[in-house]
Design an enzyme around this catalytic site. Structure first.
Site, short mmCIF file in Angstrom:
data_model
loop_
_atom_site.label_atom_id
_atom_site.label_comp_id
_atom_site.label_asym_id
_atom_site.label_seq_id
_atom_site.Cartn_x
_atom_site.Cartn_y
_atom_site.Cartn_z
N PHE A 278 24.08 7.33 16.42
CA PHE A 278 24.65 5.98 16.22
C PHE A 278 26.04 5.92 16.83
O PHE A 278 26.86 6.83 16.63
CB PHE A 278 24.75 5.68 14.73
CG PHE A 278 25.60 4.47 14.39
CD1 PHE A 278 25.05 3.21 14.35
CD2 PHE A 278 26.96 4.61 14.13
CE1 PHE A 278 25.84 2.09 14.03
CE2 PHE A 278 27.76 3.51 13.82
CZ PHE A 278 27.18 2.25 13.77
N ASP A 476 2.87 -2.81 6.95
CA ASP A 476 2.84 -1.36 7.09
C ASP A 476 3.71 -0.91 8.28
O ASP A 476 4.11 -1.73 9.13
CB ASP A 476 1.38 -0.95 7.31
CG ASP A 476 1.09 0.49 6.89
OD1 ASP A 476 2.03 1.24 6.61
OD2 ASP A 476 -0.09 0.85 6.86
N CYS A 524 5.20 -1.17 2.98
CA CYS A 524 4.43 0.07 3.08
C CYS A 524 4.89 0.77 4.35
O CYS A 524 5.19 0.13 5.35
CB CYS A 524 2.94 -0.29 3.19
SG CYS A 524 1.87 1.16 3.41
N ASP A 532 12.69 1.58 -0.31
CA ASP A 532 14.14 1.53 -0.49
C ASP A 532 14.58 0.13 -0.87
O ASP A 532 13.81 -0.83 -0.77
CB ASP A 532 14.83 2.01 0.80
CG ASP A 532 14.41 1.20 2.01
OD1 ASP A 532 14.67 -0.02 2.02
OD2 ASP A 532 13.81 1.77 2.94
N GLU A 612 -18.78 2.23 -15.56
CA GLU A 612 -17.46 2.22 -14.91
C GLU A 612 -17.00 0.78 -14.63
O GLU A 612 -15.82 0.45 -14.77
CB GLU A 612 -17.52 3.02 -13.61
CG GLU A 612 -17.64 4.52 -13.85
CD GLU A 612 -17.90 5.31 -12.58
OE1 GLU A 612 -17.24 6.34 -12.39
OE2 GLU A 612 -18.77 4.90 -11.77
C1 DGJ Z 1 -1.05 3.60 5.96
C2 DGJ Z 1 -1.09 2.93 4.62
O1 DGJ Z 1 -0.25 3.56 3.72
C3 DGJ Z 1 -2.53 2.90 4.14
O2 DGJ Z 1 -2.59 2.36 2.85
C4 DGJ Z 1 -3.35 2.08 5.11
O3 DGJ Z 1 -2.90 0.75 5.10
C5 DGJ Z 1 -3.23 2.67 6.50
N1 DGJ Z 1 -1.86 2.87 6.90
C6 DGJ Z 1 -3.93 1.80 7.51
O4 DGJ Z 1 -3.74 2.23 8.79
#
Ligand code: DGJ
Length: 731
Positions: A278, A476, A524, A532, A612
């Site tokens: 940085f 993600d 994700c 975070d 279940e």
């Molecule tokens: C990583 C994620 O943590 C998973 O739950 C899933 O969504 C995969 N990627 C899909 O590629």
């Protein structure tokens, strides 16, 4: 008043339970006096008593006073080149040094805006901000230190803003969000949260020895390996006693947090953007704002520290519109089908999920472009109508007709080389010139520093959300950044790439969450690689880990709970044997581990038998009853997982949930007693068997845990407060 100026050189910041004192000293160095319990009005400068320490340099203004050295003094924002040889908060390019001296202050009602960066929200009364104006006479670089005081939450929120007031450019090589010098006259422990993919945020405590310990990420994300939140404590601090100072960075990119125990036994903590890789060019009149970092102190142990962070995150960080809104119980297609699905697969999952009383179906990876494995198609966000046998909206209508809301997975920041997007715009990725790209999961990183890329992504995803009835998005991010080069930036701006990348991501998140305020975004990054406070500003829940094994999850969620409340933790029941570890567990065990979170399922319902399914219906009923408690109650760690059982308590005015796993059952053993915490001693609680206990007895004698059987045996006890009723009396 949260902020008081004593004399005209001492600044006292008071929160409900703590006091922080700063002094502009006789040389205009901004020195740190105190961060601890309230002092009864005492200015704590009498503790500043330094001898002449050999080889400690003195600043020129100190003349012959060899006791005045920045190498030994407690400071608010130490810089390089001043004779302080410890870790520093800020540095300029080459060897010019940076000597920031106090010039004045301002006290603001509320807090100033922090454009483009996530922050503790200003949308509530009671905040006050102290701004200390500092300047370096030689380079004409100024630095404002911000202290936003949130009295109610016991939080002091730090950041710094640099400006180049000279007429030549300078480079900022280090610009921390906070520095904190601590001296308690006793050894200090450091707690960090460490791990790897599928094993995030493992609680790690060590005694500081002379030298530097760091928790850092150079991955362009906060990372699975280290979390941007850590705790300094006394050596004897426990959950319920002793001092602890927590520092949490509100940032999701590469960070560095360092703790140094110096030659005199004093500890310095510095936290902010990772200086490695940085360097920020400040042209004349340009400024640079650091991310902010939150400091909270407790003098009543770690549980109080966590409770304060949890409340702050709930009240002041997550998007306000999700503060009091129930969240859906969802089923995600990933561990059910991975890339192998067609319309029938999805609709089968939907109808079975509806039958089990699940609220929302998430269509995970694989619904777009040529994305039938993780080698191709990322970046091409056109719906794969062949695979889905029709339009996305027609599929959604069917899912809705089955009785479920619809959510979708996206990974905006990435591209496969085998994609139309990459073929059309090979210059839209981060790639070092003359070198092959560093690949991760066979994908490249889009250049989020380039507004054209961000605009393109906004068009694509706002179109997706406008054209389809989507109420949830899983955002993600599946690799670490490596190449630090953008074709969009000039050569002298390349060391800014990773921070500008984060600003681009935040900009896109901001635009999309503003444009679609009712859509719930879940963060994700291959599970918890970007778990975070920065992401929580936009995504009130984050998938905690790709490891859904309930035993493993109790360790992950234990570590996560030190800073982040259960309502931020995405946690689901998955299949047995577990896909990551192969461990076999009962549904009840998996549910006990997943419940202190946002709850859902990550399995193929076609594999479940009728019993279940019935069990899942009743688990969902129970979770819905408990969600308000889990989302708003006080969370207590009752055990450490290393003790052979992971138990937690969540309590509010009316109910107590005691939950967890006993890893191994011992033969011929007495039932375990677990002392509960944080209860009204006078209150009377009743359990399912109508046993009655005073809060006092549960906290001193403890709760007798139900007898367990086997490994990873679930514990799930709910106690209700009985209004106006006595506890059990002897007959
Ligand atoms: C990583 C994620 O943590 C998973 O739950 C899933 O969504 C995969 N990627 C899909 O590629």
């Amino acid at each position: 008043m949260a902020i008081e100026v004593i004399g005209d050189r001492v600044f006292q910041l008071e929160t409900a339970n703590t006091c922080y004192q700063i002094q502009a000293d006789r040389h205009n160095i901004v020195s740190h006096l105190w961060y601890g319990p309230k002092t009864g009005g005492q200015v704590m400068d009498y503790l500043q008593d330094y001898p002449d320490v050999g080889f400690a340099g003195s600043i020129a203004d100190a003349g012959n006073d060899r006791t005045y050295s920045l190498d030994t003094r407690l400071q608010e924002y130490p810089c390089t080149g001043t004779g302080d040889y410890r870790i520093s908060a800020a540095a300029l390019d080459d060897s010019r040094g940076l000597d920031l001296r106090y010039e004045g202050y301002e006290i603001l009602e509320g807090r100033p805006a922090l454009e483009g960066l996530p922050h503790i929200r200003a949308d509530h009364p009671g905040l006050q901000t102290l701004v200390l104006h500092l300047a370096d006479r030689v380079t004409q670089v100024t630095c404002d230190l911000f202290y936003v005081v949130d009295e109610e939450h016991d939080a002091i929120i730090r950041s710094a803003r640099f400006e180049n007031q000279s007429d030549t450019p300078v480079r900022l090589d280090r610009a921390a969000s906070l520095a904190l010098d601590v001296h308690h006259g006793e050894p200090v422990d450091l707690i960090t949260f460490t791990g790897r993919h599928n094993k995030e945020r493992q609680h790690t405590r060590r005694r500081l020895e002379q030298g530097v310990v760091s928790a850092a990420s150079t991955r362009g994300t906060s990372s699975h390996q280290q979390n941007p939140a850590l705790i300094l404590t006394g050596p004897d601090t426990t959950e319920t006693s002793g001092w602890a100072v927590g520092a949490m960075l509100v940032y999701s990119g590469s960070f560095q947090a360092q703790a140094e125990l110096d030659q005199l036994g004093q500890v310095r903590l510095v936290m902010g953007i990772n200086p490695e890789g940085f360097s920020w060019k400040l042209a004349p009149q340009e400024s640079f704002q650091t991310p902010e970092a939150v400091l909270i102190r407790s003098d009543a142990g770690l549980e109080t520290l966590s409770l304060r962070f949890h409340q702050l995150i709930r009240d002041r960080l997550i998007p306000p519109r999700f503060r009091n809104r129930p969240r859906p119980v969802l089923i995600n297609t990933w561990e059910a089908a991975y890339f192998n699905f067609d319309r029938k697969t999805i609709l089968d999952i939907a109808s079975q999920a509806a039958d089990m009383d699940i609220d929302l179906l998430v269509l995970d990876d694989g619904w777009f472009g040529s994305r039938n494995s993780d080698n191709a198609g990322l970046g091409d966000w056109e719906v794969n109508e062949e695979k889905l046998e029709g339009s996305l909206q027609s599929l959604i209508e069917k899912v809705n007709a089955a009785g479920l809301d619809f959510g979708i997975w996206i990974e905006p920041e990435m591209v496969n080389e085998d994609s139309d997007l990459y073929r059309a715009h090979p210059d839209w990725v981060l790639k070092a010139p003359g070198r092959g790209p560093v690949r991760g999961r066979n994908q490249l990183v889009l250049d989020m520093t380039n507004p054209q890329v961000v605009d393109h992504l906004f068009q694509v995803f706002s179109g997706l959300l406008a054209d389809n009835h989507i109420t949830y998005v899983k955002w993600d991010m599946n690799r670490s950044l490596a190449d630090r080069h953008s074709d969009h930036l000039p050569e002298d701006r390349q060391p800014e790439v990773h921070h500008r990348y984060m600003l681009g991501v935040y900009g896109l998140l901001n635009r999309l969450t503003d444009a679609f305020p009712d859509v719930l975004f879940e963060g994700c990054s291959g599970g918890g690689g970007r778990f975070d406070a920065g992401m929580m500003y936009y995504t009130p829940q984050i998938w905690c880990s790709d490891d859904t094994d309930p035993h493993e999850r109790t360790f992950i969620q234990y570590g996560t709970s030190f800073f982040y409340p259960p309502d931020t933790m995405g946690s689901h029941v998955s299949a047995s044997p577990n896909h990551q570890t192969g461990r076999r567990t009962t549904l009840e065990t998996r549910a006990a581990a997943a419940m202190p979170g946002t709850f859902g399922y990550e399995l193929d319902p076609g594999t479940l038998d009728n019993l279940e399914r019935e069990e899942i219906r009743s688990l969902n009923r129970l979770y819905r009853e408990l969600q308000p408690l889990i989302f708003h109650g006080r969370y207590y760690r009752l055990t450490r997982p290393e003790q052979g059982l992971a138990l937690w308590e969540i309590a509010d005015e009316d109910r107590i949930l005691v939950q967890g796993l006993v890893y191994d059952t011992e033969p011929n053993a007495l039932r375990r007693r677990i002392r509960l915490r944080g209860l009204d001693p006078e209150a009377v609680y009743e359990d399912r068997d109508q046993g009655r206990y005073t809060g006092q007895s549960l906290m001193t004698g403890g709760l007798l845990l139900p007898a367990t059987s086997g490994s990873d045996a679930p514990v799930m006890v709910v106690l209700h407060r009985v209004k106006d009723a006595p506890a059990d009396q002897p007959d």
